[in-house]
Design a protein around this motif. Structure first.
Motif, short mmCIF file in Angstrom:
data_model
loop_
_atom_site.label_atom_id
_atom_site.label_comp_id
_atom_site.label_asym_id
_atom_site.label_seq_id
_atom_site.Cartn_x
_atom_site.Cartn_y
_atom_site.Cartn_z
N ALA A 140 0.83 -1.21 0.00
CA ALA A 140 0.00 0.00 0.00
C ALA A 140 0.87 1.26 0.00
O ALA A 140 0.54 2.25 -0.67
N THR A 141 1.96 1.23 0.73
CA THR A 141 2.88 2.38 0.77
C THR A 141 3.52 2.58 -0.59
O THR A 141 3.62 3.71 -1.10
N ARG A 142 3.95 1.49 -1.23
CA ARG A 142 4.57 1.60 -2.55
C ARG A 142 3.55 2.04 -3.60
O ARG A 142 3.89 2.79 -4.52
N GLU A 143 2.31 1.63 -3.48
CA GLU A 143 1.27 2.09 -4.41
C GLU A 143 1.07 3.60 -4.28
O GLU A 143 0.95 4.30 -5.29
N ARG A 144 1.08 4.11 -3.05
CA ARG A 144 0.98 5.56 -2.84
C ARG A 144 2.19 6.27 -3.42
O ARG A 144 2.07 7.36 -3.99
N PHE A 145 3.36 5.67 -3.32
CA PHE A 145 4.57 6.26 -3.87
C PHE A 145 4.47 6.37 -5.39
O PHE A 145 4.85 7.39 -5.97
N VAL A 146 3.96 5.34 -6.03
CA VAL A 146 3.80 5.37 -7.50
C VAL A 146 2.84 6.50 -7.88
O VAL A 146 3.10 7.23 -8.85
N LEU A 147 1.76 6.67 -7.14
CA LEU A 147 0.85 7.79 -7.41
C LEU A 147 1.54 9.13 -7.16
O LEU A 147 1.35 10.09 -7.90
N HIS A 148 2.36 9.18 -6.12
CA HIS A 148 3.13 10.39 -5.82
C HIS A 148 4.07 10.72 -6.98
O HIS A 148 4.20 11.90 -7.36
N GLU A 149 4.70 9.70 -7.56
CA GLU A 149 5.57 9.92 -8.72
C GLU A 149 4.80 10.53 -9.88
O GLU A 149 5.30 11.42 -10.57
N LEU A 150 3.57 10.06 -10.10
CA LEU A 150 2.74 10.64 -11.16
C LEU A 150 2.50 12.12 -10.89
O LEU A 150 2.54 12.95 -11.80
N GLY A 151 2.28 12.45 -9.63
CA GLY A 151 2.09 13.85 -9.26
C GLY A 151 3.33 14.69 -9.52
O GLY A 151 3.24 15.84 -9.96
N ILE A 152 4.50 14.13 -9.22
CA ILE A 152 5.75 14.84 -9.49
C ILE A 152 5.90 15.08 -10.99
O ILE A 152 6.26 16.19 -11.42
N VAL A 153 5.63 14.06 -11.80
CA VAL A 153 5.73 14.20 -13.25
C VAL A 153 4.77 15.28 -13.73
O VAL A 153 5.12 16.13 -14.57
N HIS A 154 3.56 15.29 -13.18
CA HIS A 154 2.58 16.32 -13.57
C HIS A 154 3.08 17.72 -13.23
O HIS A 154 3.00 18.63 -14.05
N ARG A 155 3.63 17.89 -12.03
CA ARG A 155 4.13 19.21 -11.64
C ARG A 155 5.32 19.63 -12.49
O ARG A 155 5.43 20.81 -12.86
N LEU A 156 6.20 18.71 -12.81
CA LEU A 156 7.33 19.04 -13.68
C LEU A 156 6.84 19.46 -15.06
O LEU A 156 7.32 20.45 -15.62
#
Length: 183
Positions: free
Chosen positions: A50-66
């Motif tokens: 579950a923590t790693r799944e949240r991290f993957v979603l967090h990475e998508l957010g980083i890509v979006h912000r970049l």
């Protein structure tokens, strides 16, 4: 981005359920991918799924912000270096991940078309369909700007000036399926 998702969630990937598995070499399915799942899984730290799944979603957010900040992106698949990363198909999945990160379908398509031409300083040669430019074309049955998954609705391809009809593409696919089963 598709490969990255697979690395963090490698122990949760059931590639046996992938409808595109018929295009993956038999040895990848029976030897390479299980071995990669084991070795990558052993190198993951102790974070629960579950923590790693949240991290993957967090990475998508980083890509979006970049991307929103103007950072250009290029599509890439790292083929064949990951579990359930299949040549060709993984590019479609990569584009889907860009859309999941908040890109419009057009922006996702540009990561594989216009942006490489800009990156390599070759806009005079690539990146759009115009007279005197080099271009391979994929003709689609449905609009990828409405749904990025429509990049899979291929009706014909123009490759090096040669037209490949749907029937010819189906023959190539059948040959690829046969080769994958033998390897």
């Amino acid at each position: 981005m598709f490969w990255e998702r697979g690395q963090w969630l490698v122990d949760n990937i059931d590639f046996h359920k992938d409808p595109d598995l018929i295009y993956a070499a038999h040895t990848w399915q029976t030897t390479l991918w299980p071995s990669l799942q084991k070795s990558i899984g052993a190198s993951l730290d102790t974070d629960p799924l579950a923590t790693r799944e949240r991290f993957v979603l967090h990475e998508l957010g980083i890509v979006h912000r970049l991307q929103a900040a103007g950072v250009p992106f290029l599509a890439g698949t790292d083929t064949p270096a990951g579990v359930d990363v299949i040549p060709g198909i993984s590019l479609h999945r990569e584009l889907e991940r860009f859309v999941a990160a908040g890109f419009t379908p057009l922006q996702a398509l540009q990561t594989a078309t216009l942006n490489p031409a800009i990156f390599f300083h070759r806009r005079a040669d690539f990146g759009s369909v115009e007279p005197r430019k080099l271009a391979d074309l994929i003709l689609l049955d449905r609009n990828p700007l409405e749904d990025i998954r429509n990049t899979r609705t291929i009706s014909a391809v123009i490759l090096d000036g040669r037209y490949l009809s749907k029937e010819q593409l189906e023959q190539l696919q059948a040959h690829l399926i046969k080769l994958a089963a033998e390897r």
